[in-house]
Enzyme design. Structure first.
Site, PDB file in Angstrom:
ATOM      1  N   ARG A   5       2.782  -0.031  -3.608  1.00 50.52           N
ATOM      2  CA  ARG A   5       2.867  -1.105  -2.477  1.00 50.52           C
ATOM      3  C   ARG A   5       3.375  -2.155  -3.520  1.00 50.52           C
ATOM      4  O   ARG A   5       3.135  -2.118  -4.703  1.00 50.52           O
ATOM      5  CB  ARG A   5       1.364  -1.324  -2.011  1.00 50.52           C
ATOM      6  CG  ARG A   5       1.553  -2.557  -1.264  1.00 50.52           C
ATOM      7  CD  ARG A   5       0.155  -2.726  -0.525  1.00 50.52           C
ATOM      8  NE  ARG A   5      -0.920  -2.900  -1.564  1.00 50.52           N
ATOM      9  CZ  ARG A   5      -2.181  -3.147  -1.210  1.00 50.52           C
ATOM     10  NH1 ARG A   5      -2.743  -3.145  -0.119  1.00 50.52           N
ATOM     11  NH2 ARG A   5      -3.084  -3.258  -2.282  1.00 50.52           N
ATOM     12  N   SER A  19       0.606   2.281  10.083  1.00 52.76           N
ATOM     13  CA  SER A  19      -0.541   1.545  10.056  1.00 52.76           C
ATOM     14  C   SER A  19      -1.057   1.176  11.473  1.00 52.76           C
ATOM     15  O   SER A  19      -0.052   0.565  12.218  1.00 52.76           O
ATOM     16  CB  SER A  19      -0.535   0.139   9.371  1.00 52.76           C
ATOM     17  OG  SER A  19      -0.382   0.417   7.747  1.00 52.76           O
ATOM     18  N   LYS A  61      -6.855  -7.144   2.001  1.00 48.70           N
ATOM     19  CA  LYS A  61      -6.137  -7.226   3.091  1.00 48.70           C
ATOM     20  C   LYS A  61      -6.740  -8.609   3.933  1.00 48.70           C
ATOM     21  O   LYS A  61      -7.776  -8.207   4.518  1.00 48.70           O
ATOM     22  CB  LYS A  61      -5.823  -6.027   3.915  1.00 48.70           C
ATOM     23  CG  LYS A  61      -4.884  -5.062   3.101  1.00 48.70           C
ATOM     24  CD  LYS A  61      -4.808  -3.701   4.170  1.00 48.70           C
ATOM     25  CE  LYS A  61      -3.818  -3.974   5.474  1.00 48.70           C
ATOM     26  NZ  LYS A  61      -2.330  -4.271   4.954  1.00 48.70           N
TER      27      LYS A  61
END
Length: 223
Positions: free
Chosen positions: A42, A117, A146
């Site tokens: 990521r 997602s 998140k």
């Protein structure tokens, strides 16, 4: 070609983009030694060259592991199809505001893994017709990594998703040693981990302990 005779989603490491490249290398090497089954890189800072460098570095570690053990650990790129193609990664994981799934599949071809997602009930329903391989159900619990989430599914939401989703479910968000057994019991095919491995003093030992807990849960369910 990815070997599909095992569950690559079982323990899915998502890297921390705040960590230096040297720390990232250390974490991934340790996690691989501990038995992690998939790695997603990521990178949220928009620096494509840095993203490619990180991906190439981690790919080399995973290739070394394959040479040494014969165990293939898929490399997944978060968001960026171009980066995945540039480094010949095993697949891409997309968010709801990233490249449309159909276009990503067209660019990647049929043999790459494609994850999506899922953050709402409607997205869960809609994904059934998409050319994906798995979903990332986000987030199961509240998490500091998140903060822009639409919802927290909780265990009941995960159970509902498992009942209707035609794809393997990777659960993500606030999962650690204290709740992963409940998450697997609720219907997850695998768990995505960030902090519990990346921020551990000993990422290898953390990985081993998480896998041991998953294994113990599976044995209990099979009784």
């Amino acid at each position: 070609m990815i070997t599909r005779n095992h569950n690559p989603y079982l323990l899915y490491l998502v890297t921390d983009d705040q960590q230096s490249l040297s720390r990232l290398e250390h974490v991934v090497r340790e996690a691989v030694a501990g038995g992690v089954t998939m790695v997603q890189i990521r990178e949220k800072h928009g620096d494509v060259r840095a993203f490619i460098q990180r991906a190439q570095t981690i790919k080399a570690i995973l290739q070394q592991a394959y040479t040494a053990t014969g165990r293939h650990i898929p490399l997944i790129i978060n968001d960026r199809v171009d980066v995945a193609l540039a480094v010949d990664a095993d697949g891409v994981h997309l968010g709801q505001t990233d490249m449309p799934v159909a276009l990503a599949r067209q660019l990647l071809g049929k043999d790459k893994l494609l994850g999506l997602s899922i953050e709402t009930e409607q997205q869960l329903i809609d994904c059934a017709s998409l050319p994906i391989d798995y979903i990332g159900l986000s987030a199961i619990f509240a998490t500091a990594t998140k903060t822009n989430l639409i919802t927290h599914w909780g265990l009941e939401g995960l159970q509902r998703a498992a009942a209707i989703c035609p794809f393997p479910i990777v659960a993500i968000g606030g999962i650690n040693h204290t709740n992963l057994t409940e998450v697997m019991t609720a219907g997850a095919d695998g768990i995505a981990i960030v902090s519990a491995i990346s921020h551990a003093d000993n990422p290898c030992q953390a990985t081993v302990e998480i896998l041991a807990a998953i294994s113990a849960n599976k044995q209990h369910q099979n009784k």
